[in-house]
Design an enzyme around this catalytic site. Structure first.
Site, short mmCIF file in Angstrom:
data_model
loop_
_atom_site.label_atom_id
_atom_site.label_comp_id
_atom_site.label_asym_id
_atom_site.label_seq_id
_atom_site.Cartn_x
_atom_site.Cartn_y
_atom_site.Cartn_z
N LYS A 126 -55.24 95.06 106.98
CA LYS A 126 -54.82 96.47 107.00
C LYS A 126 -53.93 96.78 108.19
CE LYS A 126 -57.74 98.96 103.90
NZ LYS A 126 -58.64 100.07 103.66
N LYS A 208 -56.49 90.13 94.88
CA LYS A 208 -57.50 91.01 94.31
C LYS A 208 -56.85 92.24 93.68
CE LYS A 208 -59.36 94.22 97.40
NZ LYS A 208 -60.31 94.96 98.18
N LYS A 211 -56.39 99.29 94.36
CA LYS A 211 -55.81 100.60 94.04
C LYS A 211 -54.58 100.86 94.90
CE LYS A 211 -59.91 102.32 96.40
NZ LYS A 211 -61.22 102.82 96.13
P1 TYM Z 1 -63.86 100.14 98.23
O1 TYM Z 1 -63.78 101.62 98.12
O2 TYM Z 1 -62.60 99.40 98.54
O3 TYM Z 1 -64.43 99.51 96.89
C1 TYM Z 1 -65.64 100.00 96.30
C2 TYM Z 1 -66.39 98.83 95.68
O4 TYM Z 1 -65.56 98.16 94.72
C3 TYM Z 1 -65.52 96.76 95.00
N1 TYM Z 1 -64.21 96.22 94.61
C4 TYM Z 1 -64.02 95.19 93.77
N2 TYM Z 1 -64.89 94.41 93.11
C5 TYM Z 1 -64.38 93.43 92.32
N3 TYM Z 1 -63.05 93.21 92.16
C6 TYM Z 1 -62.13 93.97 92.81
N4 TYM Z 1 -60.84 93.75 92.63
C7 TYM Z 1 -62.61 95.03 93.66
N5 TYM Z 1 -62.00 95.97 94.44
C8 TYM Z 1 -63.00 96.69 95.01
C9 TYM Z 1 -65.76 96.66 96.51
O5 TYM Z 1 -66.25 95.41 96.88
C10 TYM Z 1 -66.76 97.77 96.73
O6 TYM Z 1 -68.07 97.31 96.46
N6 TYM Z 1 -65.87 99.50 102.75
C11 TYM Z 1 -66.16 99.81 101.35
C12 TYM Z 1 -66.81 101.16 101.15
C13 TYM Z 1 -68.04 101.36 101.93
C14 TYM Z 1 -69.30 100.75 101.71
C15 TYM Z 1 -70.18 101.30 102.68
C16 TYM Z 1 -69.76 99.82 100.77
C17 TYM Z 1 -68.19 102.21 102.99
N7 TYM Z 1 -69.48 102.20 103.44
C18 TYM Z 1 -71.54 100.92 102.73
C19 TYM Z 1 -71.09 99.43 100.82
C20 TYM Z 1 -71.96 99.98 101.78
C21 TYM Z 1 -64.84 99.81 100.60
O7 TYM Z 1 -63.79 100.02 101.14
O8 TYM Z 1 -65.00 99.71 99.25
#
Ligand code: TYM
Length: 343
Positions: A126, A208, A211
């Site tokens: 990032k 991956k 979004k």
């Molecule tokens: P975020 O918002 O990027 O994504 C949310 C969830 O979606 C999963 N994910 C995917 N899984 C499979 N294939 C993909 N291409 C893919 N893209 C996203 C992510 O692994 C995630 O589970 N840091 C986290 C948000 C967060 C969080 C937390 C998660 C903040 N606090 C506490 C767990 C516990 C994030 O940016 O996810």
């Protein structure tokens, strides 16, 4: 990781195992978010004591337009209800409504080493893609994430494979705090399912699905119409070889098979045998239809929910109240251990 779930089930009696997970509020949620995380949240919510949040504080680590952010937070909250999470059974809330997240994050910052944060691959990625705004929040993002998890004494954290490193650091921080101050936090286990853990870009299946991809053909949004989904799957990158089977050098086909398997429940072998002798055209049509059918009821429920903003706000307020009760208890415990004077 499936073991973690089995252990959770086999030693249940005293209290149900607790699950916590969050999704950021920035951008369009993708099929990757759905298959890698949200779909599992719904399945787990029937069985475990669950808290799920819209991680809006995390979203401002990259610059946001405030009006857009406000809209996206409520959209994401509505989506959590639309995938079938029951706000009476689970705690469904918005992170910024529970100040304990920011408060515990500060304390945990003081239990985290600079070197540990520097090694985080998401920070490196990032900071490269937002070189004009490498802020300290971006750097300490995993500490806030650790606070999200530890506040709820979560046993299991269902996430996609990309969050594994963040989960490991949350465990390290919890262990360090506990060893300095005595047992305060439950050590969380990541729960990463094999299937759907890493859904790849439709245009570059070595990356991956994300979004934030500038090419909209690379990802399927949960809100795409069936026609758009069909079109995007049709234009997905495959290979010139023509066979539907899982194998090396077939990343594009592997990814479509993974998506199809998550939507239909069919095994890879079953998919291969169903499409024997057929070309990619037939296969892509079936994948597109399966995805459209999987997302259709979610989109319909989402559209209904978005018409009722009062209901959404009232539900978010109730969720925040329930979340705060647990979070404040843990925060008080951690503050006491550090030596703060509680009134
Ligand atoms: P975020 O918002 O990027 O994504 C949310 C969830 O979606 C999963 N994910 C995917 N899984 C499979 N294939 C993909 N291409 C893919 N893209 C996203 C992510 O692994 C995630 O589970 N840091 C986290 C948000 C967060 C969080 C937390 C998660 C903040 N606090 C506490 C767990 C516990 C994030 O940016 O996810």
């Amino acid at each position: 990781m499936e073991n973690a779930i089995n252990n959770a089930q086999s030693c249940a009696p005293e209290r149900k195992k607790r699950i916590l997970s969050c999704i950021q509020s920035s951008g369009m949620p993708t099929l990757g978010n759905y298959l890698g995380a949200l779909k599992n949240w719904k399945l787990l919510s029937d069985e475990f004591d669950c808290a799920f949040a819209v991680a809006d504080l995390h979203a401002i680590t990259v610059r946001q337009d405030p009006q857009k952010l406000k809209k996206q937070i409520m959209e994401m909250f509505a989506l959590l209800l639309a995938i079938g999470l029951d706000p009476e059974e689970s705690i469904v809330f918005i992170q910024s409504h529970v100040p304990a997240h920011s408060q515990l994050a500060w304390i945990l910052n003081c239990y985290t080493q600079f070197g540990e944060m520097s090694r985080m691959t998401q920070f490196k990625d990032k900071s490269a893609s937002h070189a004009d705004n490498v802020n300290v929040g971006l750097f300490t993002y995993p500490v806030l994430m650790a606070a999200d998890i530890l506040l709820y004494q979560a046993d299991l954290v269902p996430v996609g494979a990309d969050q594994k490193q963040h989960l490991e650091i949350a465990r390290d921080i919890a262990n360090r705090f506990n060893s300095v101050n005595g047992k305060t936090f439950t050590i969380p286990e990541p729960y990463i399912r094999k299937s759907g853990a890493r859904i790849m870009s439709l245009q570059d299946p070595t990356k991956k699905m994300s979004k934030s991809d500038p090419n909209p053909k690379a990802f399927i949004s949960i809100f795409d119409s069936p026609e758009t989904i069909m079109k995007k799957v049709r234009s997905a990158v495959t290979d010139s070889e023509g066979g539907v089977y899982y194998g090396e050098g077939k990343e594009g086909v592997n990814n479509l098979m993974e998506i199809y398997s998550c939507c239909t429940g069919l095994s890879m072998d079953q998919i291969t045998s169903d499409f024997e002798g057929k070309g990619y055209g037939d296969f892509k049509k079936a994948v597109g239809e399966a995805v459209a059918e999987e997302l259709r009821p979610i989109r319909e429920r989402y559209e209904d929910l978005m018409k009722n903003q009062d209901y959404l706000k009232a539900t978010a307020a109730k969720g925040a109240e329930k979340a705060s009760r647990i979070a404040n208890r843990t925060l008080d415990k951690a503050m006491k251990k550090c030596g703060f004077v509680l009134l």
